[in-house]
Design a protein around this motif. Structure first.
Motif, PDB file in Angstrom:
ATOM      1  N   UNK A 111       0.825  -1.196   0.000  1.00  0.00           N
ATOM      2  CA  UNK A 111       0.000   0.000   0.000  1.00  0.00           C
ATOM      3  C   UNK A 111       0.858   1.243   0.000  1.00  0.00           C
ATOM      4  N   UNK A 112       0.214   2.382   0.115  1.00  0.00           N
ATOM      5  CA  UNK A 112       0.929   3.659   0.086  1.00  0.00           C
ATOM      6  C   UNK A 112       1.609   3.916   1.428  1.00  0.00           C
ATOM      7  N   UNK A 113       2.712   4.593   1.374  1.00  0.00           N
ATOM      8  CA  UNK A 113       3.392   4.993   2.593  1.00  0.00           C
ATOM      9  C   UNK A 113       4.573   4.114   2.927  1.00  0.00           C
ATOM     10  N   UNK A 114       5.473   4.682   3.712  1.00  0.00           N
ATOM     11  CA  UNK A 114       6.685   3.968   4.069  1.00  0.00           C
ATOM     12  C   UNK A 114       6.433   2.772   4.971  1.00  0.00           C
ATOM     13  N   UNK A 115       5.400   2.830   5.789  1.00  0.00           N
ATOM     14  CA  UNK A 115       5.138   1.775   6.760  1.00  0.00           C
ATOM     15  C   UNK A 115       4.238   0.678   6.211  1.00  0.00           C
ATOM     16  N   UNK A 116       3.948   0.722   4.936  1.00  0.00           N
ATOM     17  CA  UNK A 116       3.032  -0.272   4.381  1.00  0.00           C
ATOM     18  C   UNK A 116       3.665  -1.657   4.393  1.00  0.00           C
ATOM     19  N   UNK A 117       2.836  -2.642   4.569  1.00  0.00           N
ATOM     20  CA  UNK A 117       3.298  -4.029   4.569  1.00  0.00           C
ATOM     21  C   UNK A 117       3.626  -4.449   3.143  1.00  0.00           C
ATOM     22  N   UNK A 118       4.410  -5.499   3.027  1.00  0.00           N
ATOM     23  CA  UNK A 118       4.746  -6.033   1.723  1.00  0.00           C
ATOM     24  C   UNK A 118       3.983  -7.326   1.497  1.00  0.00           C
ATOM     25  N   UNK A 119       3.660  -7.565   0.240  1.00  0.00           N
ATOM     26  CA  UNK A 119       2.887  -8.745  -0.121  1.00  0.00           C
ATOM     27  C   UNK A 119       3.728  -9.686  -0.967  1.00  0.00           C
ATOM     28  N   UNK A 120       3.421 -10.952  -0.857  1.00  0.00           N
ATOM     29  CA  UNK A 120       4.070 -11.960  -1.683  1.00  0.00           C
ATOM     30  C   UNK A 120       3.623 -11.806  -3.132  1.00  0.00           C
ATOM     31  N   UNK A 121       4.466 -12.221  -4.053  1.00  0.00           N
ATOM     32  CA  UNK A 121       4.069 -12.251  -5.460  1.00  0.00           C
ATOM     33  C   UNK A 121       3.062 -13.372  -5.712  1.00  0.00           C
ATOM     34  N   UNK A 122       3.012 -14.342  -4.792  1.00  0.00           N
ATOM     35  CA  UNK A 122       2.015 -15.399  -4.898  1.00  0.00           C
ATOM     36  C   UNK A 122       0.696 -14.883  -4.344  1.00  0.00           C
ATOM     37  N   UNK A 123      -0.331 -14.908  -5.170  1.00  0.00           N
ATOM     38  CA  UNK A 123      -1.651 -14.500  -4.709  1.00  0.00           C
ATOM     39  C   UNK A 123      -2.288 -15.582  -3.859  1.00  0.00           C
ATOM     40  N   UNK A 124      -3.283 -15.193  -3.122  1.00  0.00           N
ATOM     41  CA  UNK A 124      -3.958 -16.150  -2.245  1.00  0.00           C
ATOM     42  C   UNK A 124      -5.178 -16.777  -2.902  1.00  0.00           C
ATOM     43  N   UNK A 125      -5.561 -16.267  -4.053  1.00  0.00           N
ATOM     44  CA  UNK A 125      -6.731 -16.821  -4.743  1.00  0.00           C
ATOM     45  C   UNK A 125      -6.427 -18.225  -5.256  1.00  0.00           C
ATOM     46  N   UNK A 126      -7.479 -19.016  -5.367  1.00  0.00           N
ATOM     47  CA  UNK A 126      -7.415 -20.340  -5.986  1.00  0.00           C
ATOM     48  C   UNK A 126      -8.198 -20.298  -7.294  1.00  0.00           C
ATOM     49  N   UNK A 127      -7.942 -21.204  -8.212  1.00  0.00           N
ATOM     50  CA  UNK A 127      -8.709 -21.217  -9.462  1.00  0.00           C
ATOM     51  C   UNK A 127     -10.220 -21.267  -9.235  1.00  0.00           C
ATOM     52  N   UNK A 128     -10.667 -21.965  -8.198  1.00  0.00           N
ATOM     53  CA  UNK A 128     -12.107 -22.033  -7.914  1.00  0.00           C
ATOM     54  C   UNK A 128     -12.699 -20.693  -7.493  1.00  0.00           C
ATOM     55  N   UNK A 129     -11.843 -19.730  -7.123  1.00  0.00           N
ATOM     56  CA  UNK A 129     -12.323 -18.405  -6.756  1.00  0.00           C
ATOM     57  C   UNK A 129     -12.770 -17.590  -7.961  1.00  0.00           C
ATOM     58  N   UNK A 130     -12.392 -18.023  -9.147  1.00  0.00           N
ATOM     59  CA  UNK A 130     -12.812 -17.339 -10.370  1.00  0.00           C
ATOM     60  C   UNK A 130     -14.106 -17.983 -10.858  1.00  0.00           C
ATOM     61  N   UNK A 131     -15.224 -17.272 -10.806  1.00  0.00           N
ATOM     62  CA  UNK A 131     -16.501 -17.880 -11.187  1.00  0.00           C
ATOM     63  C   UNK A 131     -16.552 -18.317 -12.645  1.00  0.00           C
ATOM     64  N   UNK A 132     -15.748 -17.723 -13.505  1.00  0.00           N
ATOM     65  CA  UNK A 132     -15.724 -18.112 -14.917  1.00  0.00           C
ATOM     66  C   UNK A 132     -15.035 -19.434 -15.172  1.00  0.00           C
ATOM     67  N   UNK A 133     -14.345 -19.960 -14.165  1.00  0.00           N
ATOM     68  CA  UNK A 133     -13.625 -21.226 -14.329  1.00  0.00           C
ATOM     69  C   UNK A 133     -14.298 -22.404 -13.655  1.00  0.00           C
TER      70      UNK A 133
END
Length: 115
Positions: free
Chosen positions: A92-114
């Motif tokens: 997020x914005x700002x110096x104190x923002x947390x960092x996120x992994x490049x791996x997303x937490x979504x699973x293929x089943x989370x996409x309703x089109x799939x």
């Protein structure tokens, strides 16, 4: 994304959905990435039916051998896993923002089109 330029180009050409494979990886699960890649490839072929021929032409022009999708997924996963925790996306914005992994937490089943 890869250890060298050749490996990176192979991933770019053979796995154009790499960003979404990471997004729908369930935190870096290879099987989730494979499932997502299959769905994404199906969608890509529907949008661009000649994609296989385009890939071959580009690979030939760069003197690259096409690699199987499963190998590209493994290489991508391994390369991204090696970057953590030092090289991650800002959360997020700002110096104190947390960092996120490049791996997303979504699973293929989370996409309703799939489903």
């Amino acid at each position: 994304m890869a250890d060298d330029l050749t490996a990176a180009l192979e991933i770019v050409i053979g796995l154009p959905c790499r960003h979404d494979c990471l997004k729908f990886s369930g935190g870096g699960d290879v099987e989730a990435m494979r499932i997502a890649a299959a769905h994404l490839e199906r969608d890509l072929v529907e949008y661009e039916p000649d994609i296989a021929e385009h890939r071959i032409r580009v690979a030939d022009a760069l003197s690259l051998a096409p690699a199987p999708t499963s190998d590209l997924i493994l290489r991508l996963r391994e390369a991204v896993a090696r970057t953590e925790p030092d090289h991650v996306l800002p959360g997020g914005a700002g110096e104190d923002s947390a960092y996120e992994s490049l791996f997303g937490t979504f699973l293929p089943d989370d996409n309703p089109g799939w489903r």
